[in-house]
Design a protein around this motif. Structure first.
Motif, PDB file in Angstrom:
ATOM      1  N   HIS A 195      98.558  68.557  65.940  1.00 21.62           N
ATOM      2  CA  HIS A 195      98.726  68.004  67.295  1.00 21.62           C
ATOM      3  C   HIS A 195      99.704  68.910  68.042  1.00 21.62           C
ATOM      4  O   HIS A 195     100.915  68.785  67.902  1.00 21.62           O
ATOM      5  N   HIS A 222      89.848  62.812  70.256  1.00 18.75           N
ATOM      6  CA  HIS A 222      90.709  63.469  69.266  1.00 18.75           C
ATOM      7  C   HIS A 222      90.449  64.972  69.230  1.00 18.75           C
ATOM      8  O   HIS A 222      90.340  65.568  68.159  1.00 18.75           O
ATOM      9  N   THR A 230      92.625  60.712  73.669  1.00 18.80           N
ATOM     10  CA  THR A 230      93.738  61.411  73.028  1.00 18.80           C
ATOM     11  C   THR A 230      94.906  60.457  72.849  1.00 18.80           C
ATOM     12  O   THR A 230      95.015  59.468  73.579  1.00 18.80           O
ATOM     13  N   GLU A 273      94.313  67.324  71.931  1.00 12.35           N
ATOM     14  CA  GLU A 273      95.645  67.466  71.331  1.00 12.35           C
ATOM     15  C   GLU A 273      95.692  68.577  70.283  1.00 12.35           C
ATOM     16  O   GLU A 273      96.762  69.017  69.893  1.00 12.35           O
ATOM     17  N   HIS A 274      94.525  69.078  69.871  1.00 14.19           N
ATOM     18  CA  HIS A 274      94.454  70.145  68.873  1.00 14.19           C
ATOM     19  C   HIS A 274      94.251  71.530  69.498  1.00 14.19           C
ATOM     20  O   HIS A 274      94.233  72.525  68.771  1.00 14.19           O
TER      21      HIS A 274
END
Length: 157
Positions: A93, A41, A70, A44-45
């Motif tokens: 995202h 995680h 992800t 995607e940021h």
């Protein structure tokens, strides 16, 4: 060791190890410092995942392992629910990958994938309630198989 962009999270995590607070692009780690880099995680940021994956590769030893997880923004659930796909409802995202584009991204940036995982059936989200939610695409999508992908890849350096 860890790297965290959130000050609150970095302060909390520092009870458990040496945590660098800041962006991936400013990491203080030496070249070939880590045997394993774990990033769930995260990608995607990132505004510039191409830049940051190069930094990850730099700090990872030759043959070292990257474990990257992800969302799959082209999963069956994403296609079925469209704008109601649950993982699109997070404004942070900003770098969206599909299974195919993540495989190409890793390969093109010096990694060789040796395993891919799509956890769901062994998670707490595999419930009758969530399966029933698949029938109503006017609502936000439920957790489902293929929504999240984890790649295990070696640094080819």
């Amino acid at each position: 060791h860890g790297l965290e962009v959130s000050k609150v999270a970095a302060d909390f995590a520092s009870k458990y190890g040496k945590i660098f607070h800041g962006p991936v692009s400013k990491t203080p780690y030496k070249t070939a410092f880590f045997d394993v880099v774990f990033a769930h995680h995260v990608i995607e940021h990132l505004e510039k995942p191409e830049r940051d994956i190069k930094e990850v590769r730099r700090i990872l030893k030759p043959g070292g392992v990257l474990i990257l997880g992800t969302p799959d923004f082209d999963s069956g659930c994403a296609r079925l629910f469209g704008k109601n796909y649950r993982l699109l409802n997070d404004a942070t995202h900003i770098s969206l990958f599909s299974n195919d584009s993540m495989r190409r991204f890793l390969r093109d940036n010096g990694f060789k994938i040796f395993r891919a995982d799509y956890p769901f059936f062994k998670t707490r989200f595999f419930t009758e309630e969530n399966l029933k939610k698949l029938l109503d695409t006017s609502q936000i999508s439920p957790p489902f198989y293929g929504n999240f992908m984890t790649f295990f890849a070696r640094n080819r350096k």
